[in-house]
Every structure is written in structure tokens, then in C-alpha cells.
Design an enzyme around this catalytic site. Structure first.
Site, PDB file in Angstrom:
ATOM      1  CG  HIS A   1       1.399 -10.346   9.805  1.00  0.00           C
ATOM      2  ND1 HIS A   1       1.050  -9.253   9.134  1.00  0.00           N
ATOM      3  CD2 HIS A   1       3.409  -9.908  10.577  1.00  0.00           C
ATOM      4  CE1 HIS A   1       2.968  -8.427   8.390  1.00  0.00           C
ATOM      5  NE2 HIS A   1       3.309  -8.915   9.688  1.00  0.00           N
TER       6      HIS A   1
ATOM      7  CG  HIS B   1      -1.190  -6.636   3.400  1.00  0.00           C
ATOM      8  ND1 HIS B   1      -0.785  -5.923   2.113  1.00  0.00           N
ATOM      9  CD2 HIS B   1      -0.641  -6.968   3.890  1.00  0.00           C
ATOM     10  CE1 HIS B   1       0.595  -6.910   2.065  1.00  0.00           C
ATOM     11  NE2 HIS B   1       0.852  -7.401   2.730  1.00  0.00           N
TER      12      HIS B   1
ATOM     13  CG  HIS C   1      -3.114  -9.813  10.957  1.00  0.00           C
ATOM     14  ND1 HIS C   1      -3.911 -10.602  10.210  1.00  0.00           N
ATOM     15  CD2 HIS C   1      -2.268  -8.779  10.252  1.00  0.00           C
ATOM     16  CE1 HIS C   1      -3.094 -10.548   9.100  1.00  0.00           C
ATOM     17  NE2 HIS C   1      -2.248  -9.076   9.384  1.00  0.00           N
TER      18      HIS C   1
ATOM     19  CG  ASP D   1      -3.236  -8.904   5.555  1.00  0.00           C
ATOM     20  OD1 ASP D   1      -3.585  -7.860   6.317  1.00  0.00           O
ATOM     21  OD2 ASP D   1      -1.756  -9.254   6.136  1.00  0.00           O
TER      22      ASP D   1
ATOM     23  CG  HIS E   1       2.235 -14.903   4.467  1.00  0.00           C
ATOM     24  ND1 HIS E   1       2.022 -14.175   3.522  1.00  0.00           N
ATOM     25  CD2 HIS E   1       1.558 -13.901   5.086  1.00  0.00           C
ATOM     26  CE1 HIS E   1       1.510 -13.074   3.045  1.00  0.00           C
ATOM     27  NE2 HIS E   1       0.991 -13.013   4.250  1.00  0.00           N
TER      28      HIS E   1
END
Length: 625
Positions: free
Chosen positions: A254, A136, A224, A67, A256
Site C-alpha cells: 500500500h 484498488h 496491505h 494493488d 508507495h
């Protein structure tokens, strides 16, 4: 740097020439809210700070856990800015002291340039950056490319961890050496959690290990995926116990929430690090934790970890309150109550800003309040605009949650309410809507439409629905042509075929769609090639404007101006670059060490030396290592 916490496992002070230093970060989400006048530059500023730390900390390499980009198709401004930052901080005359030992054709198989960027004689790399893709910025669309492929082609990043197949994944590690220290980095880019969960259970994930001195390598696994279970599904995450037991350190992307404390998993005997994101993309409680990047130092089989606070992150305060518990029923009192809590949160945020001069001046504030039908409604937008000069997110300042009351007289209410709780993506919504009509569909399936819906909305794949519809039509016709006889009930045969396909997993549906996309490309190329072959060479060919297929240099078939009826200039062959031939996996597994290579003395020297490829061994089912 006195504030940095260090987790040491090194028994003694190692020689500097034998210590391999890695700067670690995940989930940068560069480009998030880039059009926002206040928060648009946040992700760029913090990503630049991470690269500054890599330069200041004299890191040998930078390792990103997915990401890097927030959007699957980032804007030109975002790609340009990231490329500029990588060239600014990672290019230069600093010698790279890391020797790359593994077969680069396997590690970077998605790139036309199948070598690590700092060994390219045309580039001047000082700090090589290695990255896997996340959910993403994962590959999608025709060609199966992602934004990281653009950076890889530009030579500013080394993109790895893209699985060749989805039925069975073989992970070939990046093997590096600095002095007496050897590290193996296993990378696995984002895969749908349900699919990956099944692959692990079915033992379809295999890791290659060095044959020579396999116990002397420090093994890192970069992943991830969901780290914890979400919802009622047991396959919506990847348990740590699924990972190989020879891994020394797991870097988990992944999630946060930043957890700067290393945790030991005794079942696989490995340390787990969850770096978290570098920018708040969802205003949840987990995003309030201080953001960090990390410096890993490896010496043989020991390591130390230092967490580095990121000072340019926008301060974020989150709070939960209940209007029900406060027993407020008058609209004026509701406004006053919420205003009091927001003001106190702004004061707390201001203290954080005063302590950190590098932080942005406007904080993020999120007040979540609970209400019921007896409490007057609140105009969330109007309330937030009152603080437009004090907070960075006035329109998302408040979040209301209504207390659910289950009605006992409606027998189906609880079941329906429970089902709707699982609707979190557009794909889930498609399945929910089609559940009642699915029995009336003879060719299409709700699960396949769900995948197409998600790709269309989240990845902006405009052909997602058409690809799936064409695949269903094409496969149905093939099935009928091969099995039907005159007089057979075609509708019953289609229903039987659909019932069989519905037993297939999501894995099979996505692989089938990918095969259809590849077949569509082949059919187009075959059409143009046959059209060109049928033309008379002696007859003049009129020049037609447009784009046609052509044969690129290197045997590839990538797009561009070229020959064919639709190409510019008639039959004139066009310019292009094709993929070079790649070595197969069997050859890679049996390759033995040839000559030893020494660390690069200058980043501008040509890489005409022979690298010593370390031979690898596949994990068999009866070999737990």
C-alpha cells in the site's frame, strides 16, 4: 547483478535443494493511465520486467502484496495484457519444487477451483504467482468478486487473503515446503483501516499455526494497509505492534515509498520490508525513491534478502520552491523563476536517463511552488505545454500551494479550515455536506451515504446508492412492523432506531449492506423459482427471450441462461458451473497428516497424489502464540 545489495542472515552456505526462493513485489498498479499516449505503457513494461527477474533469478514462487491493478474494474485491454504476461513468464515445463501442504479449500475458498494452480493437471505452471488484493482491486459489488478472481479462474494466479467474515477474521496460512525448509505465508487483503484497527484492538484477528513442528516454520505476513498515521485519526493506520509476535518477516504493501532496507521491530521481533510501488501514480516526493523488487531466499529459519533495482521505471524529479521567499511580485519574473527551476530539474533527469539505457526518454517533473495573494496567478496548463516535448507530464508539471493566513476576527474560521483539511475522499465530502442535515434524516445516515458515495465514485458501483437506500427502507419497515402499534408515533420510533444505528461502527454498516445484497439475490431467485413451480407442466410454455435464473451444475446459482419464465427456451435447464462443496473450518482445524507428498517432477504430471494437509491450531485469547 554486482549492484544488488544483500541482507544476509544465513550462517553458512545452504544446500540449493533446501533453499526456497521468493520474488516479492507490491503495488504494480497495472493499467494506470493506460489511455495516455506517453505514460500509458509504463505500468505494463515494469510489471513485465518484474516477471523477467522472477524467471532469470530462478524464483520458486512470486509473491505480490496487493494493488496488482490500478482500477477496481480494469479494462479488457489491461486484463488481457496481464494474463498474457503471466502466461508468457510463469507457464512452462520448469518443475515446481515446492510442496503445498495446507488445506487448499481454506486457502483459496473464493475460487471454484480449490487447489493451487501448479497442481492442476490441465495447467502447465512453471512459476506459481500468489497475490492478495489491495484497496484498488478489492472485491466489491454483487458476488463480492474482484479482478484477481478473473485471473484465478483463468489459472494464472493464486488469489488468497480474502477474509470470509468482517466481524472476525481468521487467517489460514499457505504452508509450503522445499527440502528442509518450511514457510507459512499469512495473507490479509486490504480492509478499511479504521475497521481493521478496531478488530485488532478487540482481538478479532486470529492466525492459525501448524500443530506439527510449529517452531520450525518461517512465517511471512503480507499486509496491505496504511503503515503510518495520516491526519488526526488514531485508527487510520495499522501499527506494526498489532501483528502476531511469531512472524519472522512482514511484507507491507500500500505504501508507495520504496524502502529497500530491512527494519527490525524489536517489539514483535520481526523484520519489516516495504517494497513500494513499481510505477509512480501520485507525483509526490516519496515516489522519487528508486523502485525495486526483492528476492527472498529462505533456509529453515534463516533468510537473505536481495533488492533488485527496476530499470524500466520512468525517472521522476520533485522539487519545492517558494515565490514568497524569493520576493517575486511581477508576473514576468514569476514565469522566469519557475522556468529556471524546471530547466535545472530536466537536466538532472537527463543524467539519470543517460545512466540507464532502459529508462523511458521523457522524465516526470513536478515543481511545487508556494505563493500568496500578492503574487500574480500562473496559468499552470499553458506553462506546462511549453515543455510538452521535454517531459512526460506537461499538464501536471506545476503544483501551486497557497500559503494559508488564518483570520483572527473570524472565530469559526480556524475550526472550519481544520475540518476541511480532513476531506480527502468523496465519502468524506458526503459526510461534511450532510452534517447539518443529518439531524433531519429519519431513515438514512450520513455515514452510510458516505460509504455508498465512495463506492460509486472510486469503484464504479452503479448500484451503490440504490443498495443502501433499499437496505434502509427494508430495515426500517421491518423495524416498524415488529415493534409499532396502532397510534404510536412512527417518526419518533424511526428517530430512535436511527440513533441506535448511528452507534454502530462502519463495520456493521458495510456488513449490513452486504447482507442486503445477498438477500436481494435470494429474493429474485425465490421469485423466479416460485413462478416456475406454479406453472402447469402439462401446458405448453411459450418461449420468452431474456435472461432468467437457473440451477447450475454443482448446486450453485450463478447467472446464465436457464429455466424459469424469463429464461430462454422456457423451462429448459441451462448451462452453468456452480461451486463445489467446501469443507468447514472445524474440519480443517482437526485434519491430521495423512501421506507425504514429494515435489513435482514435471509440471505436466497429474496431481493424483494425496497431499499431506498440516493440521492447524487456532489462537486462543490466553495463548499469545
Amino acid at each position: 547483478y554486482n549492484e544488488y545489495k544483500s541482507y544476509l542472515r544465513m550462517a553458512e552456505e545452504p544446500p540449493e535443494a533446501d533453499v526456497l526462493s521468493v520474488l516479492i513485489a507490491t503495488d504494480n498498479h497495472v493499467g494506470y493511465l493506460e489511455s495516455d499516449l506517453i505514460r500509458g505503457k509504463d505500468s505494463f513494461i515494469t510489471f513485465e520486467e518484474i516477471l523477467q527477474h522472477a524467471s532469470q533469478q530462478d524464483a520458486d514462487i512470486v509473491l505480490l502484496g496487493g494493488d496488482l491493478f490500478h482500477d477496481n474494474k480494469p479494462s479488457r485491454q489491461t486484463v488481457h495484457k496481464v494474463t498474457t504476461l503471466l502466461r508468457k513468464y510463469c507457464f512452462g515445463d520448469k518443475p515446481v519444487q515446492v510442496e503445498f501442504l495446507s488445506d487448499q479449500r481454506e486457502n483459496f475458498h473464493t475460487s471454484d477451483f480449490e487447489n493451487v494452480n501448479y497442481e492442476d493437471p490441465n495447467l502447465n505452471v512453471g512459476i506459481p504467482v500468489f497475490s492478495i488484493h489491495g484497496n484498488h482491486d478489492d472485491p466489491s459489488g454483487l458476488g463480492g468478486l474482484c479482478a484477481l478472481d478473473l485471473l484465478s479462474a483463468a489459472g494464472v494466479i493464486n488469489y488468497f487473503g480474502n477474509a470470509k467474515q468482517v466481524e472476525e477474521i481468521v487467517i489460514s496460512p499457505l504452508l509450503m515446503r522445499k527440502g528442509e525448509t518450511k514457510i507459512a505465508i499469512y495473507g490479509l487483503g486490504s480492509v478499511r483501516d479504521e475497521r481493521l484497527h478496531r478488530l485488532f484492538l478487540n482481538k478479532k484477528i486470529k492466525c492459525l499455526r501448524p500443530v506439527q513442528d510449529r517452531d520450525e516454520w518461517f512465517n511471512i505476513f503480507v499486509i496491505h494497509q496504511n503503515h503510518v498515521k495520516r491526519g488526526s485519526s488514531e485508527t487510520s493506520y495499522i501499527p506494526e505492534e498489532f501483528l502476531p509476535d511469531f512472524i519472522d518477516l512482514v511484507i507491507w504493501g500500500h505504501e508507495h515509498d520504496c524502502d529497500p532496507v530491512l527494519r527490525m521491530n524489536s517489539k514483535i521481533n520481526a523484520y519489516v520490508l516495504q517494497p513500494g510501488s513499481s510505477v509512480a501514480t501520485s507525483l509526490t516526493k516519496g515516489e522519487t525513491e528508486p523502485k525495486h523488487c526483492f528476492k527472498l531466499q529462505v533456509y529453515k529459519k534463516t533468510f537473505s534478502m536481495v533488492n533488485i533495482p527496476l530499470t524500466t521505471v520512468r525517472p521522476f524529479i520533485f522539487k519545492d520552491v517558494s515565490l514568497i521567499d524569493a520576493e517575486i511580485v511581477i508576473e514576468k519574473d514569476v514565469h522566469t523563476f519557475l522556468q529556471y527551476h524546471v530547466d535545472s530539474m530536466i537536466e538532472d533527469a537527463q543524467k539519470l536517463i543517460d545512466e540507464n539505457p532502459n529508462a523511458p526518454k521523457l522524465p516526470l517533473i513536478r515543481l511545487r511552488f508556494e505563493y500568496n495573494n500578492e503574487i500574480p496567478p500562473v496559468n499552470l496548463t499553458k506553462f506546462g505545454l511549453e515543455y510538452s516535448s521535454q517531459v512526460a507530464n506537461p499538464r501536471s508539471l506545476l503544483l501551486s500551494t497557497k500559503k494559508k493566513v488564518h483570520k483572527t476576527f473570524d472565530k469559526n474560521f480556524t475550526k472550519r479550515d481544520k475540518e476541511e483539511e480532513h476531506i480527502k475522499t468523496p465519502g468524506d465530502m458526503a459526510i461534511h455536506i450532510l452534517e447539518e442535515t443529518n439531524k433531519d434524516l429519519n431513515v438514512l445516515m450520513a455515514k452510510g451515504l458516505s460509504i455508498a458515495c465512495q463506492e460509486y465514485t472510486e469503484k464504479e458501483e452503479n448500484d451503490a446508492f440504490m443498495d443502501y437506500l433499499e437496505y434502509c427502507r427494508y430495515s426500517a419497515v421491518q423495524h416498524l412492523q415488529s415493534s409499532s402499534k396502532l397510534g404510536d408515533d412512527l417518526k419518533e420510533k424511526l428517530r430512535a432506531r436511527k440513533a441506535a444505528l448511528e452507534k454502530e461502527s462502519e463495520l456493521d454498516l458495510e456488513e449490513a449492506k452486504k447482507r442486503w445484497q445477498q438477500q436481494r439475490i435470494k429474493d429474485k431467485l425465490k421469485f423466479f423459482d416460485s413462478d416456475s413451480a406454479d406453472s402447469d407442466d402439462d401446458k405448453p410454455v411459450k418461449s420468452k427471450r431474456g435472461r432468467g435464473s437457473r440451477r447450475a451444475r454443482g448446486g450453485g446459482t450463478r447467472g446464465g441462461r436457464g429455466s424459469g419464465a424469463g429464461g430462454r427456451g422456457g423451462k429448459t435447464s441451462g448451462r452453468g458451473r456452480g461451486k463445489a462443496a467446501k469443507g468447514n473450518l472445524d474440519a480443517f482445524l482437526t485434519t491430521t497428516s495423512t501421506t507425504s507428498a514429494s515435489p513435482r517432477s514435471s509440471s505436466r504430471t497429474t496431481k493424483d497424489k494425496q497431499l499431506s494437509y498440516v493440521s492447524m491450531l487456532d489462537i486462543s485469547d490466553d495463548d499469545e502464540d
